[in-house]
Design a protein around this motif. Sequence first.
Motif, mmCIF file in Angstrom:
data_model
loop_
_atom_site.group_PDB
_atom_site.id
_atom_site.type_symbol
_atom_site.label_atom_id
_atom_site.label_comp_id
_atom_site.label_asym_id
_atom_site.label_seq_id
_atom_site.Cartn_x
_atom_site.Cartn_y
_atom_site.Cartn_z
ATOM 1 N N ILE A 107 36.925 44.555 55.489
ATOM 2 C CA ILE A 107 37.219 44.700 54.067
ATOM 3 C C ILE A 107 38.737 44.662 53.884
ATOM 4 C CG2 ILE A 107 36.969 46.187 52.034
ATOM 5 C CD1 ILE A 107 34.282 45.233 53.172
ATOM 6 N N LEU A 108 39.210 43.809 52.995
ATOM 7 C CA LEU A 108 40.631 43.745 52.711
ATOM 8 C C LEU A 108 40.990 44.797 51.659
ATOM 9 C CD1 LEU A 108 41.186 39.896 52.528
ATOM 10 C CD2 LEU A 108 41.996 41.454 54.312
ATOM 11 N N PRO A 109 41.948 45.654 51.961
ATOM 12 C CA PRO A 109 42.346 46.658 50.969
ATOM 13 C C PRO A 109 43.274 46.045 49.915
ATOM 14 C CG PRO A 109 43.610 46.951 52.974
ATOM 15 C CD PRO A 109 42.657 45.821 53.226
ATOM 16 N N TYR A 110 42.844 46.102 48.672
ATOM 17 C CA TYR A 110 43.687 45.655 47.556
ATOM 18 C C TYR A 110 43.081 46.176 46.263
ATOM 19 C CZ TYR A 110 40.239 41.998 46.475
ATOM 20 O OH TYR A 110 39.100 41.323 46.130
ATOM 21 N N THR A 111 43.900 46.242 45.245
ATOM 22 C CA THR A 111 43.422 46.652 43.927
ATOM 23 C C THR A 111 43.008 45.399 43.172
ATOM 24 O OG1 THR A 111 44.937 48.519 43.944
ATOM 25 C CG2 THR A 111 44.042 47.846 41.795
ATOM 26 N N LYS A 112 41.731 45.322 42.842
ATOM 27 C CA LYS A 112 41.219 44.125 42.167
ATOM 28 C C LYS A 112 41.812 44.020 40.765
ATOM 29 C CE LYS A 112 37.108 41.568 40.925
ATOM 30 N NZ LYS A 112 35.661 41.519 40.869
ATOM 31 N N PRO A 113 42.395 42.862 40.463
ATOM 32 C CA PRO A 113 42.925 42.639 39.112
ATOM 33 C C PRO A 113 41.799 42.586 38.078
ATOM 34 C CG PRO A 113 43.687 40.941 40.655
ATOM 35 C CD PRO A 113 42.621 41.731 41.338
ATOM 36 N N VAL A 114 42.174 42.643 36.829
ATOM 37 C CA VAL A 114 41.216 42.492 35.737
ATOM 38 C C VAL A 114 40.532 41.138 35.916
ATOM 39 C CG1 VAL A 114 40.992 42.230 33.226
ATOM 40 C CG2 VAL A 114 42.596 43.900 34.182
ATOM 41 N N PRO A 115 39.210 41.091 35.799
ATOM 42 C CA PRO A 115 38.497 39.823 35.997
ATOM 43 C C PRO A 115 38.986 38.732 35.031
ATOM 44 C CG PRO A 115 36.946 41.639 35.977
ATOM 45 C CD PRO A 115 38.283 42.197 35.558
ATOM 46 N N PHE A 116 38.977 37.521 35.521
ATOM 47 C CA PHE A 116 39.332 36.379 34.684
ATOM 48 C C PHE A 116 38.223 36.122 33.677
ATOM 49 C CE2 PHE A 116 41.965 35.405 38.425
ATOM 50 C CZ PHE A 116 43.171 35.124 37.785
ATOM 51 N N ALA A 117 38.575 35.495 32.578
ATOM 52 C CA ALA A 117 37.590 35.162 31.547
ATOM 53 C C ALA A 117 36.516 34.212 32.089
ATOM 54 C CB ALA A 117 38.284 34.544 30.329
ATOM 55 N N HIS A 124 30.260 32.935 44.211
ATOM 56 C CA HIS A 124 30.149 34.281 44.798
ATOM 57 C C HIS A 124 30.888 34.384 46.126
ATOM 58 C CE1 HIS A 124 27.264 33.414 48.046
ATOM 59 N NE2 HIS A 124 26.832 32.474 47.236
ATOM 60 N N TRP A 125 30.854 33.322 46.943
ATOM 61 C CA TRP A 125 31.508 33.340 48.255
ATOM 62 C C TRP A 125 33.031 33.316 48.148
ATOM 63 C CZ3 TRP A 125 34.414 29.019 48.550
ATOM 64 C CH2 TRP A 125 33.989 27.886 47.849
ATOM 65 N N ALA A 126 33.575 32.991 46.983
ATOM 66 C CA ALA A 126 35.031 32.874 46.815
ATOM 67 C C ALA A 126 35.652 34.039 46.050
ATOM 68 C CB ALA A 126 35.352 31.567 46.091
ATOM 69 N N LYS A 127 34.848 34.845 45.363
ATOM 70 C CA LYS A 127 35.397 35.880 44.467
ATOM 71 C C LYS A 127 36.379 36.820 45.142
ATOM 72 C CE LYS A 127 32.128 35.995 40.787
ATOM 73 N NZ LYS A 127 31.988 36.548 39.491
ATOM 74 N N ASP A 128 36.005 37.399 46.268
ATOM 75 C CA ASP A 128 36.898 38.347 46.920
ATOM 76 C C ASP A 128 38.214 37.675 47.309
ATOM 77 O OD1 ASP A 128 37.353 41.054 47.857
ATOM 78 O OD2 ASP A 128 37.166 40.258 49.890
#
Length: 183
Positions: A107-117, A124-128
């Motif tokens: 698992i990569l530690p990071y704060t997920k930005p606000v989702p794009f519109a 699904h395989w690219a989201k993270d």
Amino acid sequence: MGLIPDSLWGTDLTKPIKRAEFAAVCVKLYEALAGTKAIPAVNNPFTDTNDVEVLKAYNLGVTTGTAADKFRPDVLLNREQAATMLTCVFKRVTLVGWTVQTDSQFILPYTKPVPFADDDKISHWAKDSVYFMVANGIIKGTGNNMFSPRAITPEEEANHYATATREQALLIAVRMVENLGNK
């Protein structure tokens, strides 16, 4: 920084980048971040290319191709593929024991930005990978809170929607070295 592969020297860098060309950029990026040379896969799984840089990227786990035996080297790279390949480079350099097969264990530690519109259009395989790259300032959106991950319609594909140019690919490789090179 040594990030320009031989295949891009003397080319028009304003043109969209092909998958094989981006694989070569990823190999250069890996070598710059890891401080070691990449080695090509001994057994070529692809029936549509024998490009040594593609085989290096495959051996590193940067790409698995588009099907079990296809890489599609001359197809234009889309933005979600770029984010995924770059994330694989980062994982290969920084996570001891990481492989494509063991990816779910890391698992990569990071704060997920606000989702794009257009989050629903990101595979699904690219989201993270997309959000990891955005969170680290490597890849940005395309404006109006859009990411533009991939062409969905034939018209979008014909207009090179969601592709990156060769110079943009080199810029994001530089950002990787600058933003993530010491992690």
